[in-house]
Design a protein around this motif. Structure first.
Motif, PDB file in Angstrom:
ATOM      1  N   ASP A   7       0.900  -1.307  -0.183  1.00 56.18           N
ATOM      2  CA  ASP A   7      -0.029   0.070   0.134  1.00 56.18           C
ATOM      3  C   ASP A   7       0.880   1.293   0.136  1.00 56.18           C
ATOM      4  N   ILE A   8       1.162   1.754  -1.309  1.00 55.35           N
ATOM      5  CA  ILE A   8       2.225   2.873  -1.287  1.00 55.35           C
ATOM      6  C   ILE A   8       1.984   4.074  -0.240  1.00 55.35           C
ATOM      7  N   LEU A   9       0.956   4.482  -0.369  1.00 55.67           N
ATOM      8  CA  LEU A   9       0.660   5.943   0.221  1.00 55.67           C
ATOM      9  C   LEU A   9       0.564   5.582   1.813  1.00 55.67           C
ATOM     10  N   SER A  10       0.336   4.332   2.205  1.00 53.64           N
ATOM     11  CA  SER A  10       0.259   4.078   3.615  1.00 53.64           C
ATOM     12  C   SER A  10       1.590   3.763   4.450  1.00 53.64           C
ATOM     13  N   GLY A  38       7.616   5.298   3.871  1.00 51.84           N
ATOM     14  CA  GLY A  38       8.563   5.589   2.663  1.00 51.84           C
ATOM     15  C   GLY A  38       8.131   5.209   1.402  1.00 51.84           C
ATOM     16  N   TYR A  39       6.811   5.161   1.077  1.00 52.28           N
ATOM     17  CA  TYR A  39       6.342   4.589  -0.319  1.00 52.28           C
ATOM     18  C   TYR A  39       6.947   3.354  -0.926  1.00 52.28           C
ATOM     19  N   PRO A  40       6.609   2.368  -0.534  1.00 44.86           N
ATOM     20  CA  PRO A  40       7.057   0.937  -0.872  1.00 44.86           C
ATOM     21  C   PRO A  40       6.288   0.676  -2.274  1.00 44.86           C
ATOM     22  N   GLY A  41       7.338   0.737  -3.463  1.00 45.84           N
ATOM     23  CA  GLY A  41       6.667   0.685  -4.756  1.00 45.84           C
ATOM     24  C   GLY A  41       6.517  -0.764  -5.124  1.00 45.84           C
ATOM     25  N   PHE A  42       7.627  -1.765  -4.872  1.00 45.18           N
ATOM     26  CA  PHE A  42       7.670  -2.937  -5.202  1.00 45.18           C
ATOM     27  C   PHE A  42       8.621  -3.865  -4.525  1.00 45.18           C
ATOM     28  N   LEU A  43       8.182  -5.135  -4.420  1.00 45.04           N
ATOM     29  CA  LEU A  43       8.727  -6.329  -3.590  1.00 45.04           C
ATOM     30  C   LEU A  43       9.157  -7.427  -4.583  1.00 45.04           C
ATOM     31  N   GLY A  92      11.728  -1.893  -3.019  1.00 45.12           N
ATOM     32  CA  GLY A  92      11.803  -0.700  -4.054  1.00 45.12           C
ATOM     33  C   GLY A  92      11.111   0.373  -3.222  1.00 45.12           C
ATOM     34  N   ARG A  93      11.671   1.224  -2.494  1.00 41.56           N
ATOM     35  CA  ARG A  93      11.340   2.327  -1.468  1.00 41.56           C
ATOM     36  C   ARG A  93      11.646   3.545  -1.637  1.00 41.56           C
ATOM     37  N   GLY A 129      11.234  15.246  -6.148  1.00 41.52           N
ATOM     38  CA  GLY A 129       9.841  14.885  -6.310  1.00 41.52           C
ATOM     39  C   GLY A 129       9.480  13.628  -7.054  1.00 41.52           C
ATOM     40  N   ASN A 130      10.716  12.733  -7.245  1.00 37.00           N
ATOM     41  CA  ASN A 130      10.312  11.176  -7.745  1.00 37.00           C
ATOM     42  C   ASN A 130      10.297  10.217  -6.608  1.00 37.00           C
ATOM     43  N   ARG A 131       9.916   9.085  -7.033  1.00 34.15           N
ATOM     44  CA  ARG A 131      10.062   7.809  -6.125  1.00 34.15           C
ATOM     45  C   ARG A 131       9.982   6.724  -7.285  1.00 34.15           C
ATOM     46  N   LEU A 132      10.464   5.598  -6.769  1.00 37.74           N
ATOM     47  CA  LEU A 132      10.302   4.034  -7.405  1.00 37.74           C
ATOM     48  C   LEU A 132       8.936   3.828  -7.546  1.00 37.74           C
ATOM     49  N   ASN A 133       8.572   2.983  -8.523  1.00 36.40           N
ATOM     50  CA  ASN A 133       6.972   2.685  -8.745  1.00 36.40           C
ATOM     51  C   ASN A 133       6.806   1.184  -8.975  1.00 36.40           C
ATOM     52  N   ASP A 134       7.551   0.447  -9.810  1.00 36.89           N
ATOM     53  CA  ASP A 134       7.367  -0.764 -10.251  1.00 36.89           C
ATOM     54  C   ASP A 134       8.488  -1.364 -10.698  1.00 36.89           C
TER      55      ASP A 134
END
Length: 275
Positions: free
Chosen positions: A18-21, A41-46, A57-58, A82-87
């Motif tokens: 859950d990226i936003l939480s 810290g916005y987890p984008g992928f595992l 990826g966080r 302003g960027n973050r990892l996503n997938d």
């Protein structure tokens, strides 16, 4: 914002973020055992790691995760604040391909990155929101999603580590939603979740749409194949930025869904990364 479903065949567990939480969730379908782990810290992928743990990826980094907590950093990605990892995904050689994105979803400051042999490089695919990548079973072709453009691109990575001379594989009509996460099954057909499209689609290698699965909520983010025979598709969804009326119409938005498939998926690759 449910994202990044991952089937861990080592334990028969489905993971997703859950990226936003800032949370990771796990589900053992056989026992219905569920856990939630706060990582922030916005987890984008595992991803599965060859050493037995996971690569997370966080935020701006690839990190080691042991199933309970983050235990260290593997690589830090140089990108805008302003960027973050996503997938992300692991190819058959154990290399990690992953994307970054503009948190505001407007600036074309995201890109695709490759982590292999302890080296981190940016390989192309510049856009505001990257999704995927997904790599074919033979490791030759990579699919990359430019979400805002509604485009899925295919690149030949068999003899190169950069995304050049891509072929436009599919374009999603905005009326049908925008392409989100992608995954390949055992026939190298591409499944894509549609944000705002109330569905997931399956495309043949020639780009022909061959199947559509409808959902009771609009934002389908990604699919993973699990179960003993890899013939259960698990799908994450999102409820971000939905008003009260939309939530009343879609009470299951943000939930995890499952449906059977005729063609199984593939086992997730194991990342080979230095400890």
């Amino acid at each position: 914002m449910g994202e990044g479903p991952l089937w861990d065949d080592r334990s028969g567990t489905l993971w997703f973020g859950d990226i936003l939480s800032g949370r990771l969730h796990s589900l053992e379908p056989e026992t219905n055992t569920q856990r939630t782990i706060e990582v922030g810290g916005y987890p984008g992928f595992l991803l599965l790691d060859a050493a037995g743990g996971f690569v997370l990826g966080r935020g701006h980094a690839l990190e080691r995760f042991d199933g309970e907590r983050v235990t260290g950093e593997t690589a830090r990605v140089e990108m805008r604040a302003g960027n973050r990892l996503n997938d992300g995904t692991v190819d058959p050689a154990g290399r990690i391909w992953f994307g970054s994105m503009d948190f505001g979803c407007t600036l074309a400051t995201g890109a695709v990155h490759l982590f292999a042999g302890g080296k981190l490089t940016t390989v192309g695919g510049e856009c505001a929101i990257t999704n995927g990548p997904a790599v074919t079973a033979d490791g030759r072709l990579l699919y990359h999603v430019d979400t805002l453009a509604g485009q899925i691109w295919r690149f030949d990575i068999g003899e190169r580590d950069t995304l050049i001379d891509g072929v436009l594989f599919a374009t999603i009509d905005p009326a049908d939603g925008t392409p989100d996460g992608v995954v390949l099954d055992s026939e190298d057909h591409l499944w894509v979740g549609l944000w705002g499209g109330w569905s997931a689609r399956r495309y043949a290698p020639d780009g022909k749409l061959v199947e559509t699965v409808r959902f009771p909520c609009a934002n389908v983010t990604k699919i993973a194949f699990g179960g003993p025979d890899l013939k259960t598709a698990y799908a994450t969804t999102a409820r971000d930025n939905m008003d009260d009326a939309a939530l009343a119409d879609q009470p299951l938005a943000g939930g995890l869904f499952a449906f059977p498939v005729d063609v199984p998926g593939r086992l997730s690759g194991r990342a080979v990364s230095p400890r």
